[in-house]
Design a protein around this motif. Sequence first.
Motif, PDB file in Angstrom:
ATOM      1  N   THR A 161       8.664 -16.186 -38.515  1.00  0.00           N
ATOM      2  CA  THR A 161       9.960 -16.708 -38.964  1.00  0.00           C
ATOM      3  C   THR A 161       9.795 -17.521 -40.243  1.00  0.00           C
ATOM      4  O   THR A 161      10.587 -17.400 -41.180  1.00  0.00           O
ATOM      5  N   SER A 198      14.950 -13.945 -37.520  1.00  0.00           N
ATOM      6  CA  SER A 198      14.350 -15.260 -37.338  1.00  0.00           C
ATOM      7  C   SER A 198      14.715 -15.730 -35.937  1.00  0.00           C
ATOM      8  O   SER A 198      15.647 -15.208 -35.323  1.00  0.00           O
ATOM      9  N   PRO A 241      19.386 -16.227 -42.681  1.00  0.00           N
ATOM     10  CA  PRO A 241      18.772 -14.906 -42.458  1.00  0.00           C
ATOM     11  C   PRO A 241      19.373 -13.831 -43.368  1.00  0.00           C
ATOM     12  O   PRO A 241      18.654 -12.954 -43.865  1.00  0.00           O
ATOM     13  N   PRO A 245      16.145 -21.100 -38.644  1.00  0.00           N
ATOM     14  CA  PRO A 245      16.374 -21.224 -40.093  1.00  0.00           C
ATOM     15  C   PRO A 245      17.086 -22.528 -40.452  1.00  0.00           C
ATOM     16  O   PRO A 245      16.680 -23.233 -41.388  1.00  0.00           O
TER      17      PRO A 245
END
Length: 333
Positions: free
Chosen positions: A301, A211, A142, A87
């Motif tokens: 993701t 993720s 996340p 991320p």
Amino acid sequence: MMKKLSIQLALVAAAAAGSVGAHAADKLTVQMKWVPQAQFAGYYVAAAKGYYKAEGLDVTIKPGGPDVSPVQVLAGNQADAIVNWMPDALAAREAGVPLVNIAQIFDKSGLMLTCKKASGVSSPKDFKGKTLGVWFGGNEYPFLNWMAKLGLKPDVDVKVLKQGFNVDPLLQNQAACISTMIYNEYWQVVDAGVKEADLVTFFYEKEGVASLEDGLYVLEGKLKDPAFVARMAKFLKATFKGWNDAVKNPEEAAKIVVAADPSGSATLPVQIRQMKNIATLIGTAGTKKIGYLEPAAYERTVKVLLAGGSSPVIKKDPGKAAMSHVVWEAAQK
């Protein structure tokens, strides 16, 4: 005769110099995401057992910390590669730092929210109106995505407490839930005297909002240099050996990690426990697939990060440009 001898000596000296140059180790620096702990055991094991040296590399492992941004370190050319969560890496890429994933060590997420049952939280629907501890510095993405999926607005439906890298907010009842990793902070809560029976945990993996975490990233432009790719391939090859050993022998890995911690804060029992938990996140250990970024996992993701409602982590799908198997494939040769 003397002239001939001088020429011979000069040739011997040149050959010796060439030999030394040919065997001079290639320097390579990798920036960790956090301080020395079993989360990065594979790198420390590879260094301690001479796997990097055997590949002709002189590897410097730079510890991270609360004031260290791996992305900034890489952007400033202070490292050749960094360990980072996807991320943060993709958000940084969209912001102008062209990060590319060249290997994915962890294929499962260890991130979760840990709550006290006494706070009245037994399921995600109980989050509304509660204070939730969240790590920032790239780790908040996340969480924000999860809240968007639940239809909860941060600081409106839930109060977000910017959590330090400790578990104090839960212990001191400042938050109903806090961010924890299965291999680290969760056990800090237990070690502080809270019984596991009095806790409820929500794994991002199980909630469908996980993720990819610890992967290796480099700057995109560097992959155009064949020498860089070759050097990184050697690094991956040695690193994978280190991780395979760490998963197979967590006690040995823990000892190496403890020895690598200059602060002396890492303890053997804690690092052994952490390594055993880390091992559950590396499903490809001991196989030829270790470190391989599955395209489906990458795409999942990306979808998770794009699905953030009015505040997605990333606004555009980076496509395949943010991942590359070039180095991984070279490491298999």
